[in-house]
Design an enzyme around this catalytic site. Structure first.
Site, PDB file in Angstrom:
ATOM      1  N   GLY A 229       0.827  -1.217   0.000  1.00 19.94           N
ATOM      2  CA  GLY A 229       0.000   0.000   0.000  1.00 19.94           C
ATOM      3  C   GLY A 229       0.850   1.252   0.000  1.00 19.94           C
ATOM      4  O   GLY A 229       0.546   2.233   0.695  1.00 19.94           O
TER       5      GLY A 229
ATOM      6  N   ARG B  53      -2.014  -1.221  -5.547  1.00 19.51           N
ATOM      7  CA  ARG B  53      -3.023  -1.666  -6.499  1.00 19.51           C
ATOM      8  C   ARG B  53      -2.673  -1.082  -7.864  1.00 19.51           C
ATOM      9  O   ARG B  53      -2.162   0.043  -7.942  1.00 19.51           O
ATOM     10  CB  ARG B  53      -4.407  -1.177  -6.069  1.00 19.51           C
ATOM     11  CG  ARG B  53      -4.975  -1.879  -4.865  1.00 19.51           C
ATOM     12  CD  ARG B  53      -6.344  -1.314  -4.525  1.00 19.51           C
ATOM     13  NE  ARG B  53      -6.274   0.127  -4.323  1.00 19.51           N
ATOM     14  CZ  ARG B  53      -6.918   1.030  -5.046  1.00 19.51           C
ATOM     15  NH1 ARG B  53      -7.687   0.656  -6.051  1.00 19.51           N
ATOM     16  NH2 ARG B  53      -6.801   2.318  -4.781  1.00 19.51           N
TER      17      ARG B  53
ATOM     18  N   THR C  21      -2.913  -2.974   9.535  1.00 28.38           N
ATOM     19  CA  THR C  21      -4.297  -2.833   9.052  1.00 28.38           C
ATOM     20  C   THR C  21      -5.291  -3.108  10.179  1.00 28.38           C
ATOM     21  O   THR C  21      -5.079  -4.017  10.981  1.00 28.38           O
ATOM     22  CB  THR C  21      -4.523  -3.854   7.915  1.00 28.38           C
ATOM     23  OG1 THR C  21      -3.504  -3.664   6.931  1.00 28.38           O
ATOM     24  CG2 THR C  21      -5.898  -3.709   7.285  1.00 28.38           C
ATOM     25  N   THR C  22      -6.376  -2.334  10.221  1.00 32.41           N
ATOM     26  CA  THR C  22      -7.430  -2.574  11.213  1.00 32.41           C
ATOM     27  C   THR C  22      -8.707  -3.040  10.493  1.00 32.41           C
ATOM     28  O   THR C  22      -8.796  -2.987   9.265  1.00 32.41           O
ATOM     29  CB  THR C  22      -7.742  -1.300  12.020  1.00 32.41           C
ATOM     30  OG1 THR C  22      -8.179  -0.282  11.103  1.00 32.41           O
ATOM     31  CG2 THR C  22      -6.527  -0.801  12.770  1.00 32.41           C
TER      32      THR C  22
ATOM     33  N   PRO D 287      -3.312  -3.229  16.105  1.00 34.24           N
ATOM     34  CA  PRO D 287      -4.199  -2.164  15.641  1.00 34.24           C
ATOM     35  C   PRO D 287      -3.711  -0.791  16.096  1.00 34.24           C
ATOM     36  O   PRO D 287      -4.222   0.222  15.642  1.00 34.24           O
ATOM     37  CB  PRO D 287      -5.538  -2.516  16.294  1.00 34.24           C
ATOM     38  CG  PRO D 287      -5.189  -3.351  17.481  1.00 34.24           C
ATOM     39  CD  PRO D 287      -3.905  -4.050  17.165  1.00 34.24           C
TER      40      PRO D 287
ATOM     41  N   HIS E 219      -9.327  14.106  19.537  1.00 29.86           N
ATOM     42  CA  HIS E 219      -8.951  13.791  18.159  1.00 29.86           C
ATOM     43  C   HIS E 219      -9.452  14.890  17.229  1.00 29.86           C
ATOM     44  O   HIS E 219     -10.286  15.699  17.606  1.00 29.86           O
ATOM     45  CB  HIS E 219      -9.526  12.430  17.716  1.00 29.86           C
ATOM     46  CG  HIS E 219      -8.723  11.261  18.211  1.00 29.86           C
ATOM     47  ND1 HIS E 219      -8.960  10.659  19.421  1.00 29.86           N
ATOM     48  CD2 HIS E 219      -7.659  10.600  17.664  1.00 29.86           C
ATOM     49  CE1 HIS E 219      -8.105   9.671  19.607  1.00 29.86           C
ATOM     50  NE2 HIS E 219      -7.297   9.606  18.557  1.00 29.86           N
TER      51      HIS E 219
ATOM     52  N   LYS F  74     -12.724  12.563  12.752  1.00 35.89           N
ATOM     53  CA  LYS F  74     -12.770  11.198  13.293  1.00 35.89           C
ATOM     54  C   LYS F  74     -14.218  10.736  13.419  1.00 35.89           C
ATOM     55  O   LYS F  74     -15.070  11.453  13.951  1.00 35.89           O
ATOM     56  CB  LYS F  74     -12.051  11.138  14.651  1.00 35.89           C
ATOM     57  CG  LYS F  74     -11.966   9.713  15.184  1.00 35.89           C
ATOM     58  CD  LYS F  74     -10.934   9.567  16.273  1.00 35.89           C
ATOM     59  CE  LYS F  74     -10.922   8.169  16.855  1.00 35.89           C
ATOM     60  NZ  LYS F  74     -10.549   7.126  15.885  1.00 35.89           N
TER      61      LYS F  74
ATOM     62  N   THR G 229      -8.402   3.312  20.988  1.00 36.43           N
ATOM     63  CA  THR G 229      -7.269   3.343  21.924  1.00 36.43           C
ATOM     64  C   THR G 229      -7.742   3.731  23.325  1.00 36.43           C
ATOM     65  O   THR G 229      -7.303   3.138  24.325  1.00 36.43           O
ATOM     66  CB  THR G 229      -6.204   4.344  21.411  1.00 36.43           C
ATOM     67  OG1 THR G 229      -5.765   3.887  20.141  1.00 36.43           O
ATOM     68  CG2 THR G 229      -5.027   4.442  22.350  1.00 36.43           C
TER      69      THR G 229
HETATM   70  P1  NAD Z   1      -4.909   4.584   2.883  1.00 32.55           P
HETATM   71  O1  NAD Z   1      -6.245   4.368   2.255  1.00 32.55           O
HETATM   72  O2  NAD Z   1      -4.282   5.943   2.819  1.00 32.55           O
HETATM   73  O3  NAD Z   1      -3.838   3.537   2.279  1.00 32.55           O
HETATM   74  C1  NAD Z   1      -4.115   2.203   1.985  1.00 32.55           C
HETATM   75  C2  NAD Z   1      -3.345   1.868   0.712  1.00 32.55           C
HETATM   76  O4  NAD Z   1      -3.402   0.473   0.507  1.00 32.55           O
HETATM   77  C3  NAD Z   1      -3.932   2.544  -0.517  1.00 32.55           C
HETATM   78  O5  NAD Z   1      -2.911   3.242  -1.232  1.00 32.55           O
HETATM   79  C4  NAD Z   1      -4.465   1.367  -1.330  1.00 32.55           C
HETATM   80  O6  NAD Z   1      -4.425   1.575  -2.731  1.00 32.55           O
HETATM   81  C5  NAD Z   1      -3.506   0.266  -0.889  1.00 32.55           C
HETATM   82  N1  NAD Z   1      -4.032  -1.081  -1.181  1.00 32.55           N
HETATM   83  C6  NAD Z   1      -5.290  -1.555  -0.989  1.00 32.55           C
HETATM   84  N2  NAD Z   1      -5.370  -2.832  -1.433  1.00 32.55           N
HETATM   85  C7  NAD Z   1      -4.128  -3.168  -1.857  1.00 32.55           C
HETATM   86  C8  NAD Z   1      -3.577  -4.344  -2.415  1.00 32.55           C
HETATM   87  N3  NAD Z   1      -4.310  -5.453  -2.631  1.00 32.55           N
HETATM   88  N4  NAD Z   1      -2.262  -4.355  -2.750  1.00 32.55           N
HETATM   89  C9  NAD Z   1      -1.498  -3.249  -2.567  1.00 32.55           C
HETATM   90  N5  NAD Z   1      -1.968  -2.082  -2.053  1.00 32.55           N
HETATM   91  C10 NAD Z   1      -3.268  -2.057  -1.699  1.00 32.55           C
HETATM   92  O7  NAD Z   1      -5.080   4.121   4.395  1.00 32.55           O
HETATM   93  P2  NAD Z   1      -4.113   4.411   5.643  1.00 32.55           P
HETATM   94  O8  NAD Z   1      -4.572   5.605   6.401  1.00 32.55           O
HETATM   95  O9  NAD Z   1      -2.701   4.331   5.210  1.00 32.55           O
HETATM   96  O10 NAD Z   1      -4.471   3.137   6.560  1.00 32.55           O
HETATM   97  C11 NAD Z   1      -4.340   1.823   6.088  1.00 32.55           C
HETATM   98  C12 NAD Z   1      -4.749   0.841   7.180  1.00 32.55           C
HETATM   99  O11 NAD Z   1      -3.895   1.000   8.327  1.00 32.55           O
HETATM  100  C13 NAD Z   1      -6.170   1.063   7.721  1.00 32.55           C
HETATM  101  O12 NAD Z   1      -6.708  -0.202   8.057  1.00 32.55           O
HETATM  102  C14 NAD Z   1      -5.947   1.899   8.982  1.00 32.55           C
HETATM  103  O13 NAD Z   1      -6.997   1.781   9.939  1.00 32.55           O
HETATM  104  C15 NAD Z   1      -4.678   1.265   9.481  1.00 32.55           C
HETATM  105  N6  NAD Z   1      -3.895   2.095  10.401  1.00 32.55           N
HETATM  106  C16 NAD Z   1      -3.370   1.440  11.479  1.00 32.55           C
HETATM  107  C17 NAD Z   1      -2.532   2.107  12.346  1.00 32.55           C
HETATM  108  C18 NAD Z   1      -1.896   1.330  13.471  1.00 32.55           C
HETATM  109  O14 NAD Z   1      -1.244   1.926  14.343  1.00 32.55           O
HETATM  110  N7  NAD Z   1      -2.019  -0.002  13.458  1.00 32.55           N
HETATM  111  C19 NAD Z   1      -2.249   3.468  12.160  1.00 32.55           C
HETATM  112  C20 NAD Z   1      -2.804   4.113  11.048  1.00 32.55           C
HETATM  113  C21 NAD Z   1      -3.614   3.402  10.171  1.00 32.55           C
END
Ligand code: NAD
Length: 260
Positions: A9, A36, A93-94, A117, A149, A153, A160
């Site tokens: 991603g 993607r 990912t969440t 998460p 936040h 949001k 958290t």
């Molecule tokens: P985002 O939408 O900005 O980025 C997600 C990216 O993944 C996009 O660019 C999308 O095109 C890509 N993607 C989707 N399917 C794909 C695939 N099959 N192959 C390759 N790339 C693919 O989202 P974000 O804000 O970066 O958040 C992503 C995830 O991380 C969410 O689930 C969010 O809740 C989670 N997150 C978790 C934390 C944590 O601390 N664990 C912190 C921030 C975000």
């Protein structure tokens, strides 16, 4: 030794932060970026192979650790590919369903997988420290949680805040479901002792602030965690990647395993 990292991603909010941070590390190299097909055009200037499928990258870079903030479906597909070759996989990912989480746990029996998460090291350290404070201070201290936040949001209280409040409740042998008080209004009367207030503040561009209050006779302790940027999550994920590279498969690892 340099850890090779594949960022899933890579055009996303977290993915782009990660590709930049990996390039800044002395002990890591960016072995590949995955996006993607539709979004790959948004990726420019990366000094590594860019693909729409992680499989070929894994074959070209044995030993690489995957760092993945995408979607539950994409992360599961990646976990299956990682399992095929035994690659370590850090997932931020969440939103996994119970069935998806179960599949991750099964895959983690065959290859090292780490999922959190909340990748903030600070928040995860608080999860270890707050129960100790709760126990040391004793039952005469009222427990409250306040979270701030940004104004976009969607959910409240934050996941958290709920997890932090849950760890306070567990330290008292309470169930958060029985003791959480998420809103106060009107003639509420005296505060019950067996209660944990969780208050929500929303506004501006606040990345995330969580404060636990311990309010006792004649004194008060406040413990605050402030997230300044996404780098706090990305930094935690890279720390997890370094750690996971040295782990054996067997369980779905989390931040608490790493921070022992
Ligand atoms: P985002 O939408 O900005 O980025 C997600 C990216 O993944 C996009 O660019 C999308 O095109 C890509 N993607 C989707 N399917 C794909 C695939 N099959 N192959 C390759 N790339 C693919 O989202 P974000 O804000 O970066 O958040 C992503 C995830 O991380 C969410 O689930 C969010 O809740 C989670 N997150 C978790 C934390 C944590 O601390 N664990 C912190 C921030 C975000």
């Amino acid at each position: 030794m340099s850890t090779a990292v594949i960022v899933m991603g890579a055009a996303g909010r977290m993915g782009s932060t990660l590709t930049r941070l990996v390039a800044e590390q002395n002990d890591m190299n960016l072995a590949g970026a995955v996006e993607r097909k539709e979004a790959i055009g948004a990726l420019g200037g990366l000094n590594c192979p860019v693909r729409a499928d992680v499989g070929a990258l894994l074959a070209d870079t044995p030993g690489a650790v995957i760092v993945d903030f995408t979607s539950p479906e994409a992360s599961l597909a990646t976990a299956r590919a990682a399992r095929e070759v035994g690659a370590a996989h850090v997932i931020g990912t969440t939103g996994f369903s119970a069935a998806q989480k179960e599949e991750l746990e099964t895959l983690a029996a065959g290859t090292p997988v780490f999922w959190s998460p909340n990748m903030s090291v600070g928040v995860n350290v608080l999860l270890k420290v707050l129960p100790m404070l709760t126990r040391l201070l004793g039952e005469s201290y009222d427990l409250e949680m306040v979270e701030l936040h940004h104004n976009k949001k969607k959910d409240a209280p934050s996941g958290t805040a709920l997890r932090l409040a849950e760890c306070l409740a567990e330290a008292r042998n309470w169930r958060l479901e029985d003791t959480a008080r998420c809103c106060r209004e009107g003639l509420i009367g005296a505060r019950p002792e067996k209660e944990i207030g969780i208050q929500t503040v929303r506004g501006g561009d606040v990345v995330g602030v969580h404060t636990a209050y311990f309010m006792g006779p004649g004194e008060r302790i406040e413990v605050t965690h402030q997230a300044h940027s996404r780098e706090n999550f990305a930094g935690g994920a890279l720390r997890a990647a370094r750690w996971l590279a040295g782990q054996k498969p067997g369980k779905l690892y989390n931040m608490q395993d790493m921070l022992i």
